[in-house]
Every structure is written in structure tokens, then in C-alpha cells.
Enzyme design. Sequence first.
Site, PDB file in Angstrom:
ATOM      1  CD1 TRP A  60      -7.346  -5.841  -2.103  1.00  0.00           C
ATOM      2  CD2 TRP A  60      -6.861  -4.002  -3.115  1.00  0.00           C
ATOM      3  NE1 TRP A  60      -6.897  -4.938  -1.113  1.00  0.00           N
ATOM      4  CE2 TRP A  60      -6.656  -3.846  -1.886  1.00  0.00           C
ATOM      5  CE3 TRP A  60      -6.434  -2.928  -4.107  1.00  0.00           C
ATOM      6  CZ2 TRP A  60      -6.206  -2.604  -1.452  1.00  0.00           C
ATOM      7  CZ3 TRP A  60      -6.308  -1.640  -3.589  1.00  0.00           C
ATOM      8  CH2 TRP A  60      -6.031  -1.472  -2.220  1.00  0.00           C
ATOM      9  CB  ILE A  61      -2.575  -8.255  -2.909  1.00  0.00           C
ATOM     10  CG1 ILE A  61      -1.476  -7.707  -3.291  1.00  0.00           C
ATOM     11  CG2 ILE A  61      -2.945  -9.433  -3.916  1.00  0.00           C
ATOM     12  CD1 ILE A  61      -0.134  -8.457  -2.956  1.00  0.00           C
ATOM     13  CG  ASN A  62      -5.061  -4.929   1.875  1.00  0.00           C
ATOM     14  OD1 ASN A  62      -6.036  -5.655   1.301  1.00  0.00           O
ATOM     15  ND2 ASN A  62      -5.068  -4.775   3.178  1.00  0.00           N
ATOM     16  CG  ASP A  63      -2.598  -5.041   5.446  1.00  0.00           C
ATOM     17  OD1 ASP A  63      -2.678  -4.095   4.347  1.00  0.00           O
ATOM     18  OD2 ASP A  63      -3.311  -4.750   6.557  1.00  0.00           O
ATOM     19  CB  SER A 123      -3.947  -7.521   8.999  1.00  0.00           C
ATOM     20  OG  SER A 123      -3.894  -7.388   7.676  1.00  0.00           O
ATOM     21  NE  ARG A 187      -7.519  -1.759  11.374  1.00  0.00           N
ATOM     22  CZ  ARG A 187      -8.425  -0.678  11.573  1.00  0.00           C
ATOM     23  NH1 ARG A 187      -9.452  -0.766  12.310  1.00  0.00           N
ATOM     24  NH2 ARG A 187      -7.923   0.357  10.841  1.00  0.00           N
ATOM     25  CG  ASP A 188      -4.388  -4.690  11.959  1.00  0.00           C
ATOM     26  OD1 ASP A 188      -5.180  -5.574  11.585  1.00  0.00           O
ATOM     27  OD2 ASP A 188      -4.142  -3.598  11.373  1.00  0.00           O
ATOM     28  CD  GLU A 245      -4.857   0.722   9.433  1.00  0.00           C
ATOM     29  OE1 GLU A 245      -6.307   0.454   9.397  1.00  0.00           O
ATOM     30  OE2 GLU A 245      -4.044   0.913   8.518  1.00  0.00           O
TER      31      GLU A 245
HETATM   32  N1  DQQ Z   1      -5.598  -3.650   6.272  1.00  0.00           N
HETATM   33  C1  DQQ Z   1      -6.572  -4.757   6.972  1.00  0.00           C
HETATM   34  C2  DQQ Z   1      -6.569  -4.174   8.440  1.00  0.00           C
HETATM   35  C3  DQQ Z   1      -5.394  -3.624   8.605  1.00  0.00           C
HETATM   36  C4  DQQ Z   1      -5.483  -2.730   7.378  1.00  0.00           C
HETATM   37  C5  DQQ Z   1      -7.770  -4.808   6.215  1.00  0.00           C
HETATM   38  C6  DQQ Z   1      -3.781  -2.060   7.012  1.00  0.00           C
HETATM   39  O1  DQQ Z   1      -6.478  -5.506   9.410  1.00  0.00           O
HETATM   40  O2  DQQ Z   1      -5.556  -2.556   9.833  1.00  0.00           O
HETATM   41  O3  DQQ Z   1      -7.627  -5.193   4.848  1.00  0.00           O
HETATM   42  O4  DQQ Z   1      -3.654  -1.849   5.498  1.00  0.00           O
END
Ligand code: DQQ
Length: 582
Positions: A60-63, A123, A187-188, A245
Site C-alpha cells: 500500500w502507498i498513499n500521500d 504526512s 497534522r501534515d 489535511e
Molecule cells: N494521510 C496521512 C495523514 C493525512 C492523510 C496518514 C491524507 O497524515 O492527513 O497516512 O491522506
Amino acid sequence: MTISNTFPKLWLTLVAIFLFVSLQKVSSSHLLYEEFSNLSPPVIDKTLLPSYHFRPPRNWINDPNGPFFYKGIYHLFYQYNPYGSVWGNIVWAHSVSTDLINWYAVDPAIYPSKPFDIYGCWSGSATVLPGGKPAILYTGIVDNFKTQVQNIAFPANLSDPLLREWIKPDYNPVIASDPSINAVQFRDPTTAWLHPGNKHWNIVIGSTREVGQRGVAVLYRSKDFVNWTKAKHPLHSSKGTGMWECPDFFPVAVGERQGRDTSATGRGVKHVLKVSLDRTRFEYYTLGTYYPARDRYLPDQASVDGSEGLRYDYGNFYASKTFFDPAKRRRVLTGWANESDSVADDVSKGWAGVILIPRELWLDENGRQLLQWPVEEFDRLRRNHISVANQVVNPDTFFRVNGIDTAQADVEVTFEISSLEKAEDFDPSYEGDAQAYCAKNTADVKGEVGPFGLYVLADSTLRERTAVFFKVFKHQRKHVVLFCHDPTRSTKRENIFKPTFAGFVDVDIESTKTISLRSLIDHSVVESFGAGGKTCITSRVYPSLAVGRDARLFVFNNGAVDVKVSELNAWEIRTPLMNRQI
Ligand code: DQQ
């Protein structure tokens, strides 16, 4: 039957059973499937695995996190689950490149190991400090997921251009929430910019306020990048938008394509504030002015400050982040596209999520919006060029573009509209809601001026096809251009989410009568740029027939007036080096 034949089937049955009993929880914006976050299939299903979009080989990948340029090398980090293909166990994976297209993987840079990030490393962003030293600010998850804090990390060895090792000082966290902030919605952190007056570093952190469901960019400042103080007022906030976010705040040059360093202010620049809306899973941005003396950002009156606002991409595109590339003096945008198949599909195929092709981003000369275009380095992957010129597409007809494989392709086409006279009146109930219009009026619904465009990832019988199309309307004595992605017939498979996506295109179609389109096709990704990057749309699709060498490309016209393809150029796209571990 051999054991190797039986194993994948057994695996799938197990996945189905687990899914049946699964209890899904919500952790921040991501659904947490605890049972699956440590499950990795024995064999990765590569059938629809994107070939040239950034991804690790599995999981899995996200941001995208903290992109920056250092000593000739681009660094990209991203949220990654090392153990499975659903969200969980998140670390900052790390890749390096000299051209933003060919990538090598190095070891994860930041992973949970300390009391200040033991439940997760979420993130954040990088800032290259004067003298060239990069610093990362990221969100640490503590207190059994109930609190989010902000941490700092520095490279262990600045003479290593790959910056393989990162150190998280023990004085972390550098920012903790105070009673005025909801600790689970904090966050972020952004890339920092230098205040032009007092020379303090500034960052914003995404948050929300219960009252009015206000999205907030909480402002912090620091003299030394280590000790941070909250400003009295946020940089900006907007009612009714919910949790913000991955905020991103940066300048763009007026009247020039060249990018600006994140700390640039004053005459000749406008500022952009982009936020990712946890509530809708879309992003929006405003264009406006940064007032350093008041530490405030004010969107222009014409810039809609809410979920109806402008988007980088009207499709599957989230948690994006830009950085200033000093080597080519440009601002580069990276974004994440999630899967739209099921969780069971992701678990069994063993991978999920892509980072889209990095896009150069700049202010349109009309000052009303941003423009985007794949970074020029991408074009080096083109091979086997074919072209079509001056081909008229009559109403209710289509033609196939022959001569290249199009499961992995780049298509640029310019359409010329014979006449706008017959254009339908635009139904005002869809004003500001292109997506609702296209969801109802898909590519198969006959029109007057359009729908016309491309069928991508189509099989030879057109039973499967993803339509990328335009439609032109009359509206209040002007014309309105709609740009849509219609994946409703993209696959014969069931239980696949096939959302239609759409945006309006701000062009003067009366005087030009032409409109251009570029689509990047990559097995299960379709990334399109309408009118030179004025309106962009990304979709994830899962064909079952239009796969590999069976994927075809067509031009179609389901309108009632002729449309001419004045020029079409298409290329196969080579597979770049994609995250070989070094
Ligand atoms: N994904 C991160 C968070 C962010 C969210 C967690 C956005 O820091 O707010 O994996 O996709």
C-alpha cells in the site's frame, strides 16, 4: 494440480473469509482493516499494475511526502505500509531520482521507533534550510492514536547525496497541540517559508474547529526551526469545510511560467493555498494574497473558498504536495491516486495506490487559475510515434488509432469543432457541478456539440472503454466547455467503483473553435490534461478485456456536428526504472 496452482486460490479463499469477518475502523481519514494490514499475497498480481507511474513493487502507498532537490538528486518520500496492501503500519518510504521519472528506492527514512511517533509517522514536508541542509517536519501519532504531534528529522550525513539515514532528535515533538486544538485533527505540516520582515520561519498545520466545521491552517513560527510558537490567528480558515489535511502554501509568479522559492513574497507573486478535504476526499485551492505584516492569507474575491473551489484535478487525486525545483526553476506538483477496486481486490493483488506523474504548475496568464503539465523529462519515455492529421469524425462515428500498443501510452490530440451554432443550452441546475452533469449524461448520451473525445483502454469490440470527452453548451450568450472522464463502461467486472469525474474548462471556444487533450494511459491509470492543463482529471479503471496488447485507442464523436482531429500524436511509453532498491 500443483501446489503453486493451489496456493493462490487458497490465499484468495482465506482473504474472502477474513474480509467477511473483518471489523473496519476509521483511523484519521483512512479506513483501517486491522486483519489485512499485515497480509501480503505470495504472488503480486501485475495485470493492471501501472508501469510508469511511481510505485514500490508491492504493498500500500498513499500521500507523497516532503519532495525536495538536494545535490543533483530529487528525493520523494511517501506513506507506505511495508507489510500489506491496505493502509496501516505507516512509514516514510524514500526514493531518489535524477529526473523525476526513473527512481531508485532506498530504505525507509522515518518509521515509528520513539515515544513521539510510536503509533505512526504520518504526512509532512521538507524544507531546505539556508546552507542547503534539508529538514523534515512530520506528524507523529502517540497516545494510542488519540494525539497528533509534529516532529523534526535531519539527515545523518549531509555528504551522502542519497541522504539514506535520518535522525529524529530526542527533543521531539517540536510542536504539541494546545487546548484550543483538537489533538486528533492536527497534522501534515507544510514546507516552511521565511517571513520577509522578521525572518522567522513559518509553517501551517492542518486542523479543524468543531464550531462551524471550520477548516483551519494553524500558523506556527520559529527563529531556529526547532522551537515553534503558535501565532495568535491561523493563516487562514474557512467555514463548513471540515478537517484540512495536507495543506500546501506557496507563491506563483504573475505573468511567468518559472516557479518561485517557497519564501518568495511581494510584488510579482500571488499565493496559493491548497487543502485536502478529509470530508469529501477532494482537494481545492484558492489564489490570493499573503499579507506578511498581518500574518494572513486572503483569497481573491473571485476564488471560491470552499469545496466548490478550483481543483488541481477533478478526479482521483489527493494529499498532493508541491516543491520548488531550483535546478529547473519550476514548481512541481505530486499527488496520490487511490484504488477504486475493492479492499479484497487490493489484498489479493498485493499492491494499492500510485503517485501521479509529477506536474509542472504555474499561474495561467488570465490570473484566474493554475495550469499543469507533465514534467518535460517524462517525454523521454516516448517511443514508437504515430500521428493522424485532418481526420473528420462525423456524428455517431468513431475510428481506431492504429499502429502502437496503447495500454502504456501518451496521446495528444487537438479537436476542431465545425460549428457551435447547434450547441445545447446548459441546464443551469448544473451550474458549478460539472460532475453531476457528466454522471447523468455519460459518453453514450447523444448530444449536439459533443460528446467527442477518446475511448482509452478499450477492447476491440468496445465492450470495455473509458471515455475521455468534451461537450460544449450555450450559456448566457457564451459557451461553456465541459471535460469528463466516464469509466462507467471501463470493465465487465462487478463490484468496481466507477465514478464519473468532470470539470469546466475556462477557454474561449468561440474564437478558437479548437480544444486540446492529452491523456497518459497506464494499464489502470488514466491521467488527462484538458486545454493545455487548464482542467485535469485522473481515473483508476480495471479493464478485464482491454488488458496489455488487447488495449485499444479510439476517437469518437457522439454529437450531432462534425469534429475534426486536426492533429493527433501518440506514443508508446517505455517502462522507466521503477524503485529498484539500492
Ligand atoms: N494521510 C496521512 C495523514 C493525512 C492523510 C496518514 C491524507 O497524515 O492527513 O497516512 O491522506
